[in-house]
Design a protein around this motif. Sequence first.
Motif, PDB file in Angstrom:
ATOM      1  N   MET A   1       0.835  -1.209   0.000  1.00 39.15           N
ATOM      2  CA  MET A   1       0.000   0.000   0.000  1.00 39.15           C
ATOM      3  C   MET A   1       0.869   1.258   0.000  1.00 39.15           C
ATOM      4  SD  MET A   1      -3.089  -0.833   2.677  1.00 39.15           S
ATOM      5  CE  MET A   1      -3.659   0.876   2.544  1.00 39.15           C
ATOM      6  N   ILE A   2       1.947   1.241   0.789  1.00 39.57           N
ATOM      7  CA  ILE A   2       2.778   2.440   0.915  1.00 39.57           C
ATOM      8  C   ILE A   2       3.512   2.739  -0.379  1.00 39.57           C
ATOM      9  CG2 ILE A   2       4.790   3.421   2.088  1.00 39.57           C
ATOM     10  CD1 ILE A   2       3.928   1.824   4.576  1.00 39.57           C
ATOM     11  N   PHE A   3       4.196   1.730  -0.944  1.00 38.76           N
ATOM     12  CA  PHE A   3       5.056   1.965  -2.099  1.00 38.76           C
ATOM     13  C   PHE A   3       4.316   1.876  -3.426  1.00 38.76           C
ATOM     14  CE2 PHE A   3       8.074   0.988   1.217  1.00 38.76           C
ATOM     15  CZ  PHE A   3       9.114   1.865   0.963  1.00 38.76           C
ATOM     16  N   GLN A   4       3.100   1.356  -3.424  1.00 42.19           N
ATOM     17  CA  GLN A   4       2.254   1.337  -4.626  1.00 42.19           C
ATOM     18  C   GLN A   4       2.962   0.696  -5.819  1.00 42.19           C
ATOM     19  OE1 GLN A   4       0.727   5.294  -5.331  1.00 42.19           O
ATOM     20  NE2 GLN A   4       0.335   5.646  -3.155  1.00 42.19           N
ATOM     21  N   GLY A   5       3.700  -0.378  -5.522  1.00 47.72           N
ATOM     22  CA  GLY A   5       4.362  -1.120  -6.593  1.00 47.72           C
ATOM     23  C   GLY A   5       5.672  -0.526  -7.064  1.00 47.72           C
ATOM     24  N   THR A   6       6.085   0.573  -6.493  1.00 40.71           N
ATOM     25  CA  THR A   6       7.348   1.208  -6.898  1.00 40.71           C
ATOM     26  C   THR A   6       8.518   0.502  -6.224  1.00 40.71           C
ATOM     27  OG1 THR A   6       6.194   3.323  -7.035  1.00 40.71           O
ATOM     28  CG2 THR A   6       8.594   3.390  -7.024  1.00 40.71           C
ATOM     29  N   SER A   7       9.647   0.394  -6.913  1.00 37.52           N
ATOM     30  CA  SER A   7      10.811  -0.274  -6.328  1.00 37.52           C
ATOM     31  C   SER A   7      11.463   0.629  -5.283  1.00 37.52           C
ATOM     32  CB  SER A   7      11.831  -0.628  -7.415  1.00 37.52           C
ATOM     33  OG  SER A   7      12.460   0.546  -7.904  1.00 37.52           O
ATOM     34  N   TYR A   8      12.245  -0.005  -4.409  1.00 37.21           N
ATOM     35  CA  TYR A   8      12.935   0.765  -3.367  1.00 37.21           C
ATOM     36  C   TYR A   8      13.948   1.737  -3.959  1.00 37.21           C
ATOM     37  CZ  TYR A   8      10.911  -2.540  -0.050  1.00 37.21           C
ATOM     38  OH  TYR A   8      10.036  -3.283   0.700  1.00 37.21           O
ATOM     39  N   ASN A   9      14.527   1.374  -5.105  1.00 30.78           N
ATOM     40  CA  ASN A   9      15.504   2.254  -5.734  1.00 30.78           C
ATOM     41  C   ASN A   9      14.877   3.527  -6.282  1.00 30.78           C
ATOM     42  OD1 ASN A   9      17.698   0.573  -5.230  1.00 30.78           O
ATOM     43  ND2 ASN A   9      17.363  -0.607  -7.127  1.00 30.78           N
ATOM     44  N   GLU A  10      13.563   3.551  -6.380  1.00 29.54           N
ATOM     45  CA  GLU A  10      12.858   4.742  -6.860  1.00 29.54           C
ATOM     46  C   GLU A  10      12.176   5.491  -5.705  1.00 29.54           C
ATOM     47  OE1 GLU A  10      11.536   3.386 -11.340  1.00 29.54           O
ATOM     48  OE2 GLU A  10      10.318   2.699  -9.646  1.00 29.54           O
ATOM     49  N   SER A  11      12.641   5.235  -4.489  1.00 28.09           N
ATOM     50  CA  SER A  11      12.004   5.822  -3.316  1.00 28.09           C
ATOM     51  C   SER A  11      13.053   6.481  -2.417  1.00 28.09           C
ATOM     52  CB  SER A  11      11.256   4.754  -2.517  1.00 28.09           C
ATOM     53  OG  SER A  11      10.354   4.036  -3.345  1.00 28.09           O
ATOM     54  N   VAL A  12      12.634   7.526  -1.726  1.00 32.11           N
ATOM     55  CA  VAL A  12      13.502   8.240  -0.798  1.00 32.11           C
ATOM     56  C   VAL A  12      12.702   8.576   0.451  1.00 32.11           C
ATOM     57  CG1 VAL A  12      14.862  10.319  -0.357  1.00 32.11           C
ATOM     58  CG2 VAL A  12      14.918   9.254  -2.623  1.00 32.11           C
ATOM     59  N   ALA A  13      13.274   8.256   1.616  1.00 36.26           N
ATOM     60  CA  ALA A  13      12.664   8.635   2.889  1.00 36.26           C
ATOM     61  C   ALA A  13      13.517   9.721   3.531  1.00 36.26           C
ATOM     62  CB  ALA A  13      12.542   7.434   3.813  1.00 36.26           C
ATOM     63  N   LYS A  14      12.888  10.788   3.962  1.00 40.88           N
ATOM     64  CA  LYS A  14      13.570  11.881   4.648  1.00 40.88           C
ATOM     65  C   LYS A  14      13.100  11.909   6.094  1.00 40.88           C
ATOM     66  CE  LYS A  14      14.144  16.918   4.646  1.00 40.88           C
ATOM     67  NZ  LYS A  14      13.745  18.204   3.999  1.00 40.88           N
ATOM     68  N   VAL A  15      14.055  12.017   7.025  1.00 47.95           N
ATOM     69  CA  VAL A  15      13.747  12.049   8.458  1.00 47.95           C
ATOM     70  C   VAL A  15      14.398  13.300   9.042  1.00 47.95           C
ATOM     71  CG1 VAL A  15      13.870  10.801  10.640  1.00 47.95           C
ATOM     72  CG2 VAL A  15      13.770   9.520   8.481  1.00 47.95           C
ATOM     73  N   TRP A  16      13.641  14.081   9.817  1.00 47.89           N
ATOM     74  CA  TRP A  16      14.224  15.269  10.428  1.00 47.89           C
ATOM     75  C   TRP A  16      13.486  15.637  11.713  1.00 47.89           C
ATOM     76  CZ3 TRP A  16      10.805  15.371   6.460  1.00 47.89           C
ATOM     77  CH2 TRP A  16       9.745  16.279   6.503  1.00 47.89           C
ATOM     78  N   SER A  17      14.156  16.409  12.524  1.00 49.34           N
ATOM     79  CA  SER A  17      13.582  16.859  13.797  1.00 49.34           C
ATOM     80  C   SER A  17      12.855  18.172  13.573  1.00 49.34           C
ATOM     81  CB  SER A  17      14.695  17.034  14.841  1.00 49.34           C
ATOM     82  OG  SER A  17      14.151  17.416  16.080  1.00 49.34           O
ATOM     83  N   LEU A  18      11.644  18.260  14.116  1.00 49.41           N
ATOM     84  CA  LEU A  18      10.823  19.458  13.936  1.00 49.41           C
ATOM     85  C   LEU A  18      11.024  20.493  15.038  1.00 49.41           C
ATOM     86  CD1 LEU A  18       7.496  17.697  12.892  1.00 49.41           C
ATOM     87  CD2 LEU A  18       8.926  19.117  11.414  1.00 49.41           C
ATOM     88  N   ALA A  19      11.614  20.102  16.139  1.00 52.11           N
ATOM     89  CA  ALA A  19      11.796  21.008  17.272  1.00 52.11           C
ATOM     90  C   ALA A  19      13.079  20.630  18.009  1.00 52.11           C
ATOM     91  CB  ALA A  19      10.591  20.931  18.217  1.00 52.11           C
ATOM     92  N   HIS A  20      13.483  21.500  18.936  1.00 47.19           N
ATOM     93  CA  HIS A  20      14.673  21.227  19.735  1.00 47.19           C
ATOM     94  C   HIS A  20      14.495  19.914  20.511  1.00 47.19           C
ATOM     95  CE1 HIS A  20      16.538  25.328  19.425  1.00 47.19           C
ATOM     96  NE2 HIS A  20      15.309  25.585  19.024  1.00 47.19           N
ATOM     97  N   PRO A  21      15.387  18.980  20.366  1.00 50.59           N
ATOM     98  CA  PRO A  21      15.292  17.754  21.177  1.00 50.59           C
ATOM     99  C   PRO A  21      15.447  18.084  22.660  1.00 50.59           C
ATOM    100  CG  PRO A  21      16.844  17.493  19.354  1.00 50.59           C
ATOM    101  CD  PRO A  21      16.524  18.943  19.456  1.00 50.59           C
ATOM    102  N   ARG A  22      14.753  17.344  23.477  1.00 47.75           N
ATOM    103  CA  ARG A  22      14.870  17.513  24.929  1.00 47.75           C
ATOM    104  C   ARG A  22      15.628  16.320  25.493  1.00 47.75           C
ATOM    105  NH1 ARG A  22       8.607  18.214  25.765  1.00 47.75           N
ATOM    106  NH2 ARG A  22       8.707  17.071  23.786  1.00 47.75           N
ATOM    107  N   ILE A  23      16.654  16.616  26.273  1.00 49.09           N
ATOM    108  CA  ILE A  23      17.540  15.575  26.794  1.00 49.09           C
ATOM    109  C   ILE A  23      17.496  15.578  28.306  1.00 49.09           C
ATOM    110  CG2 ILE A  23      19.963  14.907  27.045  1.00 49.09           C
ATOM    111  CD1 ILE A  23      20.423  15.668  24.207  1.00 49.09           C
ATOM    112  N   SER A  24      17.366  14.380  28.852  1.00 51.71           N
ATOM    113  CA  SER A  24      17.378  14.206  30.303  1.00 51.71           C
ATOM    114  C   SER A  24      18.322  13.061  30.634  1.00 51.71           C
ATOM    115  CB  SER A  24      15.963  13.900  30.817  1.00 51.71           C
ATOM    116  OG  SER A  24      15.978  13.565  32.184  1.00 51.71           O
TER     117      SER A  24
END
Length: 510
Positions: free
Chosen positions: A341-364
């Motif tokens: 369902m996610i890739f809709q038959g497209t190969s992994y080589n034709e896909s890109v995932a972007k990951v990023w932080s939207l706010a300042h991380p909080r560390i404890s």
Amino acid sequence: LLGAGRMKLLGLFGMLLLLLIHTAAAAGGCEFGDFPHRSTGIVCRMTKAAALLLNQETAKVIQAAFRNAKFPNITGERSVRLLGKVAYELTNMQVDQLSLEQSAVELREDDAIHLAINNVTASFRGTLTYGYTGAWFLRLFHSVDFEIKSSIDLQIKIDLMCQRDQVAADASHCYLTFHKLTLHLQGDKEPGWLKQLFTDFISFTLKFALKREVCTEINFVAQMLASFVQDLAANFVQDKGIGLDISLASAPLITATYVDSYHKGLVWYQNHSAALQDSLFSPGLLPASRMLYFWFSEQVLSSLASAAFMDQRLVGTITGDKLQELFGAEESEAQHKAVQMIFQGTSYNESVAKVWSLAHPRISLQPEGTVVRSLVAVELSIFPAGEQPRMVLYMEKEITVTIQAAYAEKKLLLHPSDPRIEFKVFQCTADPSRSEPSLRDFLQTMISHVGIPEVTSRFAEALTSLMNSKGLHLFEIINPEIVTRQGYVVVQLDFSFPNHLLLDFFEKKF
């Protein structure tokens, strides 16, 4: 002045200054105010065990320093009854034989490092040129070979002073005690009038010259190396627009078993920094069984994470084989359906995932590890051949994860555990009404078991690469441990002698 001898002295004094560069007395123009630990973000402790290890290098360093020394010519003139004036010059003086009985290092509460090098037995060879001049006659000068036997003790006190919030080393308190100084001319070992005459003349002058040249050189090397190591340390804790202010926050604490130094630890980003709150540090938080300790407050790590966020470093992309590895671990028919369902038959080589932080991380910082809480976005796009690229999945989620850190085989290792995920936004073009709960369940499982370890591993690799670019991999670090506590983290380790620092110093300064 001492040529190669100057380089060899770096072995002992270089390592002492390297590990004590963080230490300085509250004298010399540094004002710390009434709250000595208030602005401390980083503490460094060097224990007596480290000083004892470094002292093992003392014997061969002192030997090499004397052996490679190039001493200046020594000249003098004295009046002698019946002979008139006697002029002399010692030239081509060099060390022929050298041995050292023992050496010791001591930490004292007078803000100094004390070195005692006992019974340095040295034999010097050279040429003595002499002549007599009187009121009515002149005799030509004569030259003879000479040998000087000596036995010397060295006492060196290295004071660590504060200048402009940085360390300055003063090794001018250097003392040479001569137990023996005998002169032999032309290999004649028996006393004679010529030998006795020049022994009396030369003895004081030679003692003074040796003390002056050796001690001056030691002080010169100490000061020059202090500046070099501070530049090295400052470069190590900065990268492009992000850095740490490691200037002194207060006077050190020096005991017979360890030396503590206190640094501000302010994180600056593009020349801007924020003040830290009151420090949690107290000397009892650190033991003294390992050689070296570094204490970091929670605020320092949190500020570093915020600076990395502002510098847009908390961004990553996943493509190709790695994307297939993440999504390809299908353990059930439902999971296979979700991936389709996610890739809709497209190969992994034709896909890109972007990951990023939207706010300042909080560390404890907790005894269980470093707890990181961050609002993270994930965007998956496909690029079908001959078609316009389009986004097929977008998520925003708050992730809380506990990370335990370790350093082994010259690599930083980060182990995530106890992940908690809370979806804030979920959009999937294959399921616009979000009527397929298995899709969301699959993504949550995939993020917990595969996604978070992958991102954490990438952070570890990036940080390892950054530290190695600063030369950390050149150090021989033994059994390092990273221990988290409530509000702070401690890095504790042993080490062996890092000869590469001396080579680096030679290349830059000589």
